[in-house]
Each structure stands twice: as C-alpha cells, then as structure tokens.
Design a protein around this motif. Structure first.
Motif, short mmCIF file in Angstrom:
data_model
loop_
_atom_site.label_atom_id
_atom_site.label_comp_id
_atom_site.label_asym_id
_atom_site.label_seq_id
_atom_site.Cartn_x
_atom_site.Cartn_y
_atom_site.Cartn_z
N HIS A 187 -7.75 -2.33 -6.58
CA HIS A 187 -8.05 -2.69 -5.20
C HIS A 187 -7.07 -2.06 -4.20
O HIS A 187 -7.09 -2.41 -3.02
N GLU A 188 -6.24 -1.16 -4.66
CA GLU A 188 -5.21 -0.56 -3.82
C GLU A 188 -5.73 0.72 -3.16
O GLU A 188 -6.57 1.41 -3.71
N LYS A 189 -5.20 0.99 -1.98
CA LYS A 189 -5.52 2.23 -1.26
C LYS A 189 -4.24 3.03 -1.04
O LYS A 189 -3.16 2.46 -0.94
N LEU A 190 -4.41 4.32 -0.93
CA LEU A 190 -3.33 5.22 -0.52
C LEU A 190 -3.54 5.51 0.96
O LEU A 190 -4.59 6.02 1.35
N LEU A 191 -2.56 5.19 1.78
CA LEU A 191 -2.63 5.45 3.21
C LEU A 191 -2.07 6.84 3.48
O LEU A 191 -0.92 7.12 3.13
N ILE A 192 -2.88 7.68 4.09
CA ILE A 192 -2.45 9.02 4.49
C ILE A 192 -2.21 8.98 5.99
O ILE A 192 -3.15 8.80 6.77
N VAL A 193 -0.95 9.11 6.39
CA VAL A 193 -0.58 9.08 7.80
C VAL A 193 -0.31 10.51 8.25
O VAL A 193 0.53 11.20 7.67
N VAL A 194 -1.05 10.94 9.25
CA VAL A 194 -0.78 12.24 9.86
C VAL A 194 0.05 11.98 11.11
O VAL A 194 -0.46 11.54 12.14
N ASP A 195 1.35 12.18 10.98
CA ASP A 195 2.26 12.04 12.11
C ASP A 195 2.05 13.21 13.06
O ASP A 195 1.77 14.32 12.62
N HIS A 196 2.20 12.96 14.34
CA HIS A 196 1.99 13.99 15.37
C HIS A 196 0.59 14.60 15.24
O HIS A 196 0.41 15.81 15.35
N ALA A 197 -0.38 13.73 15.01
CA ALA A 197 -1.77 14.18 14.85
C ALA A 197 -2.27 14.89 16.10
O ALA A 197 -3.10 15.79 16.01
N ASP A 198 -1.75 14.51 17.27
CA ASP A 198 -2.16 15.17 18.51
C ASP A 198 -1.80 16.65 18.50
O ASP A 198 -2.56 17.49 18.98
N ILE A 199 -0.66 16.96 17.92
CA ILE A 199 -0.22 18.37 17.85
C ILE A 199 -1.10 19.12 16.85
O ILE A 199 -1.53 20.25 17.12
N LEU A 200 -1.38 18.50 15.71
CA LEU A 200 -2.27 19.14 14.74
C LEU A 200 -3.66 19.34 15.34
O LEU A 200 -4.27 20.39 15.17
N MET A 257 0.85 -1.18 0.00
CA MET A 257 0.00 0.00 0.00
C MET A 257 0.90 1.24 0.00
O MET A 257 1.74 1.40 0.87
N PRO A 258 0.72 2.14 -0.96
CA PRO A 258 1.48 3.38 -0.95
C PRO A 258 1.10 4.23 0.26
O PRO A 258 -0.04 4.19 0.72
N VAL A 259 2.06 4.99 0.75
CA VAL A 259 1.87 5.78 1.97
C VAL A 259 2.34 7.22 1.75
O VAL A 259 3.37 7.45 1.12
N VAL A 260 1.54 8.15 2.29
CA VAL A 260 1.91 9.56 2.32
C VAL A 260 1.94 9.98 3.78
O VAL A 260 1.04 9.64 4.54
N HIS A 261 2.98 10.70 4.16
CA HIS A 261 3.08 11.21 5.53
C HIS A 261 2.92 12.72 5.52
O HIS A 261 3.57 13.42 4.74
N LEU A 262 2.05 13.20 6.40
CA LEU A 262 1.93 14.63 6.67
C LEU A 262 2.35 14.85 8.11
O LEU A 262 1.91 14.12 9.00
N ASN A 263 3.17 15.84 8.35
CA ASN A 263 3.71 16.08 9.68
C ASN A 263 2.87 17.12 10.42
O ASN A 263 2.93 18.30 10.11
N GLY A 264 2.10 16.66 11.40
CA GLY A 264 1.25 17.54 12.17
C GLY A 264 2.00 18.59 12.97
O GLY A 264 1.42 19.61 13.35
N GLU A 265 3.29 18.37 13.20
CA GLU A 265 4.10 19.36 13.91
C GLU A 265 4.34 20.62 13.08
O GLU A 265 4.54 21.70 13.63
N THR A 266 4.33 20.47 11.77
CA THR A 266 4.68 21.59 10.90
C THR A 266 3.47 22.24 10.23
O THR A 266 3.63 23.16 9.44
N ILE A 267 2.28 21.75 10.55
CA ILE A 267 1.07 22.30 9.95
C ILE A 267 0.33 23.13 11.00
O ILE A 267 -0.25 22.59 11.94
N ALA A 268 0.38 24.45 10.83
CA ALA A 268 -0.28 25.35 11.78
C ALA A 268 -1.49 26.05 11.15
O ALA A 268 -2.33 26.58 11.86
N ASP A 269 -1.54 26.06 9.82
CA ASP A 269 -2.64 26.74 9.13
C ASP A 269 -2.84 26.12 7.76
O ASP A 269 -2.14 25.18 7.38
#
Length: 108
Positions: free
Chosen positions: A59-72, A1-13
């Motif tokens: 039948h494939e999905k793209l997994l979007i992982v929000v790292d540090h989601a608690d901070i976001l 499964m392909p994966v994308v990471h978004l970093n919740g620490e760096t997303i403020a707006d």
C-alpha cells in the motif's frame, strides 16, 4: 512514504534527466536512458528485481518531487509532461495487476 527529489534547475535536456534519475532512483547499470526504460524500472517497485533502490510495500507509494518545477517547465516542458504521462501509465499498469498505485508526483 519514500521520496525522490529531482532538481528542475539542473535538468535542461534528456541526458540531464536520465543522469539525475540514475542517481535518485538507483537504476541498474544497464538502464537504457530513455522513457521506455524509465517506465520499465519503475514498474517493479514492489518486486525483488532490483530495478531501483526502492522496494515498496503493497500500500506504499514512492513520492517523486520535482523541485523547481517552474524552471523545468520553462526550460524543458516536454520532459515534465512526459514524467506526468509516464507516472499515470505506470500506475495504470499496477492497477491492471490489481495493485495500488505506486507513484505520486509533486511539483514544488
């Protein structure tokens, strides 16, 4: 499964979010930096339209992982809510066309 990471620490707006998405998903130069454009780009993951750097199999999905989601969630909860809402809508769009869901969200 392909994966994308978004970093919740760096997303403020919204500007941070869309800048991160352009890089992570490989959105085209004409990407509109709004959630309508985000939904449009991620609605063509199985097509040859080049709206992202990904091309999913049926039948494939793209997994979007929000790292540090608690901070976001603390700094910009509306962004996290909109991501989840839009992913649900995109998957419904795929279902309307008789396709399997294309996205999965993981909060890490």
């Amino acid at each position: 499964m392909p994966v994308v990471h978004l970093n919740g620490e760096t997303i403020a707006d919204w500007n941070d979010f869309h800048a991160a998405c352009i890089t992570a998903f490989g959105f085209p130069d004409f990407y509109g930096c709004n959630m309508d454009a985000w939904v449009d780009c991620l609605s063509y993951l199985r097509d040859e339209d080049g709206m992202t750097r990904f091309r999913l199999k049926p039948h494939e999905k793209l997994l979007i992982v929000v790292d540090h989601a608690d901070i976001l969630r603390k700094n910009a909860p509306h962004i996290l809510e909109d991501i989840a809402f839009c992913i649900e809508g995109i998957n419904e769009r795929y279902a309307d066309y008789g396709e399997n869901p294309a996205l999965e969200l993981k909060l890490a």
